[in-house]
Design a protein around this motif. Structure first.
Motif, PDB file in Angstrom:
ATOM      1  N   LYS A  42     -28.900  49.800 158.432  1.00 39.30           N
ATOM      2  CA  LYS A  42     -30.280  49.403 158.182  1.00 39.30           C
ATOM      3  C   LYS A  42     -30.429  48.820 156.777  1.00 39.30           C
ATOM      4  CE  LYS A  42     -31.790  54.014 156.764  1.00 39.30           C
ATOM      5  NZ  LYS A  42     -32.712  55.133 157.069  1.00 39.30           N
TER       6      LYS A  42
ATOM      7  N   GLU B   2     -34.088  55.484 167.328  1.00 39.55           N
ATOM      8  CA  GLU B   2     -33.439  55.375 166.023  1.00 39.55           C
ATOM      9  C   GLU B   2     -32.006  55.880 166.149  1.00 39.55           C
ATOM     10  OE1 GLU B   2     -37.002  54.973 163.184  1.00 39.55           O
ATOM     11  OE2 GLU B   2     -34.870  54.814 162.827  1.00 39.55           O
ATOM     12  N   CYS B  23     -40.432  53.732 167.105  1.00 44.89           N
ATOM     13  CA  CYS B  23     -39.952  54.040 165.765  1.00 44.89           C
ATOM     14  C   CYS B  23     -40.676  55.268 165.253  1.00 44.89           C
ATOM     15  CB  CYS B  23     -40.227  52.836 164.865  1.00 44.89           C
ATOM     16  SG  CYS B  23     -39.784  53.059 163.151  1.00 44.89           S
ATOM     17  N   TYR B  25     -41.536  57.252 161.791  1.00 42.47           N
ATOM     18  CA  TYR B  25     -41.473  57.073 160.348  1.00 42.47           C
ATOM     19  C   TYR B  25     -41.557  58.417 159.648  1.00 42.47           C
ATOM     20  CZ  TYR B  25     -46.661  57.249 160.334  1.00 42.47           C
ATOM     21  OH  TYR B  25     -47.965  57.613 160.475  1.00 42.47           O
ATOM     22  N   SER B  26     -41.269  58.424 158.357  1.00 44.78           N
ATOM     23  CA  SER B  26     -41.028  59.709 157.695  1.00 44.78           C
ATOM     24  C   SER B  26     -42.119  60.139 156.725  1.00 44.78           C
ATOM     25  CB  SER B  26     -39.686  59.669 156.962  1.00 44.78           C
ATOM     26  OG  SER B  26     -39.664  58.597 156.053  1.00 44.78           O
ATOM     27  N   TRP B  35     -43.294  45.435 161.402  1.00 46.60           N
ATOM     28  CA  TRP B  35     -42.181  45.232 162.319  1.00 46.60           C
ATOM     29  C   TRP B  35     -41.486  43.924 161.941  1.00 46.60           C
ATOM     30  CZ3 TRP B  35     -39.742  48.289 165.657  1.00 46.60           C
ATOM     31  CH2 TRP B  35     -40.395  49.431 166.140  1.00 46.60           C
ATOM     32  N   HIS B  72     -45.592  57.956 164.492  1.00 45.41           N
ATOM     33  CA  HIS B  72     -44.893  57.132 165.462  1.00 45.41           C
ATOM     34  C   HIS B  72     -45.498  55.730 165.490  1.00 45.41           C
ATOM     35  CE1 HIS B  72     -43.886  55.651 169.542  1.00 45.41           C
ATOM     36  NE2 HIS B  72     -42.763  56.272 169.313  1.00 45.41           N
ATOM     37  N   PHE B  89     -36.595  46.038 163.514  1.00 48.33           N
ATOM     38  CA  PHE B  89     -36.737  47.150 162.574  1.00 48.33           C
ATOM     39  C   PHE B  89     -38.204  47.428 162.319  1.00 48.33           C
ATOM     40  CE2 PHE B  89     -32.438  47.502 160.935  1.00 48.33           C
ATOM     41  CZ  PHE B  89     -31.904  46.231 161.073  1.00 48.33           C
ATOM     42  N   CYS B  90     -38.546  48.712 162.251  1.00 52.17           N
ATOM     43  CA  CYS B  90     -39.842  49.064 161.700  1.00 52.17           C
ATOM     44  C   CYS B  90     -39.638  49.383 160.214  1.00 52.17           C
ATOM     45  CB  CYS B  90     -40.443  50.269 162.413  1.00 52.17           C
ATOM     46  SG  CYS B  90     -39.558  51.814 162.170  1.00 52.17           S
ATOM     47  N   GLU B  92     -41.855  51.135 156.728  1.00 52.40           N
ATOM     48  CA  GLU B  92     -43.066  51.749 156.185  1.00 52.40           C
ATOM     49  C   GLU B  92     -43.106  51.464 154.696  1.00 52.40           C
ATOM     50  OE1 GLU B  92     -42.865  56.182 155.948  1.00 52.40           O
ATOM     51  OE2 GLU B  92     -40.886  55.956 156.875  1.00 52.40           O
ATOM     52  N   GLN B 101     -39.288  51.215 153.434  1.00 55.95           N
ATOM     53  CA  GLN B 101     -38.218  52.036 153.993  1.00 55.95           C
ATOM     54  C   GLN B 101     -38.052  51.623 155.444  1.00 55.95           C
ATOM     55  OE1 GLN B 101     -37.826  55.832 152.550  1.00 55.95           O
ATOM     56  NE2 GLN B 101     -36.824  56.701 154.320  1.00 55.95           N
ATOM     57  N   GLY B 103     -36.385  51.611 159.296  1.00 53.57           N
ATOM     58  CA  GLY B 103     -35.716  52.376 160.330  1.00 53.57           C
ATOM     59  C   GLY B 103     -34.357  51.754 160.622  1.00 53.57           C
TER      60      GLY B 103
END
Lengths: 112, 112
Positions: A42, B2, B23, B25-26, B35, B72, B89-90, B92, B101, B103
């Motif tokens: 990534k 992921e 995806c 996210y954290s 996206w 999500h 890729f997603c 955030e 950041q 994914g």
């Protein structure tokens, strides 16, 4: 549509050599970033730059790395002594005030 | 979905069908999500974004859904075309200095 331009598109260098990756951001962008992507993995954040100084950097961005915006337009990433594990795609990105984020097409760095 | 390392999850879709890419996210403080589509050897290409005060946003053939409760994000592509084949890729955005950041990515393969 404005673009972020990166040069060179591909750089091959010997281990231990210094490399400079260059980026010309979009003129009205305020925030500048370098990211890297190791093949098949990534995209990872390296460093952010605002108002002519580093605003944030990741653990990857150690003393071997530096960034500069020497003339108010070009934005460079220098790796002082390259290692094999520095081989990756390096992406420059810029953003304006209102979130708009634009990536360059990247420089593929190959360390041999 | 992921994953880590070299094994991207793959979504195989028949041309004309709809695709859904997910995806997780954290960071619950992230205020903006994007996206990206990445074709081989190219930089991330913006597809669609959404701010944290929204739960749905539609573009041309694409829709992003955001569920902050479970952190999500999903991307729906309507009437998938061969040109949609790429890694998605997603990302955030950190609200402080704007770093993204990413994914791990999902490989979308469109079959005729």
């Amino acid at each position: 549509e404005p673009e972020v331009t990166q040069t060179p598109s591909h750089q091959v260098t010997q281990m231990g050599q210094e490399v400079i990756l260059r980026c010309v951001p979009i003129s009205n962008h305020l925030y500048f970033y370098w990211y890297r992507q190791i093949l098949g993995q990534k995209v990872e954040f390296l460093v952010s730059f605002y108002n002519n100084e580093i605003s944030e950097k990741s653990e990857i961005f150690d003393d071997q790395f530096s960034v500069e915006r020497p003339d108010g337009s070009n934005f460079t990433l220098k790796i002082r002594s390259t290692k094999l594990e520095d081989s990756a795609m390096y992406f420059c990105a810029g953003a304006g005030r209102n979130y708009g984020y634009t990536f360059g097409s990247g420089t593929r760095l190959t360390v041999v | 979905g992921e994953s880590v390392g070299l094994h991207l999850p793959t979504l195989s879709v028949q041309e004309g069908d709809n695709s859904i890419i997910n995806c997780a996210y954290s960071n619950s403080a992230s205020d903006y999500f994007i996206w990206y589509k990445q074709e081989s050897g190219k930089g991330p290409q913006f597809i669609i974004d959404i701010r944290s005060n929204m739960d749905k946003r539609q573009g041309q053939r694409v829709t992003v859904l955001l569920n902050k409760t479970v952190k999500h994000l999903s991307l729906q592509i309507a009437a998938t075309q061969p040109g949609d084949s790429a890694v998605y890729f997603c990302a955030e955005k950190d609200p402080s200095w704007g770093k993204l950041q990413f994914g791990a990515g999902t490989q979308v393969v469109v079959t005729p």
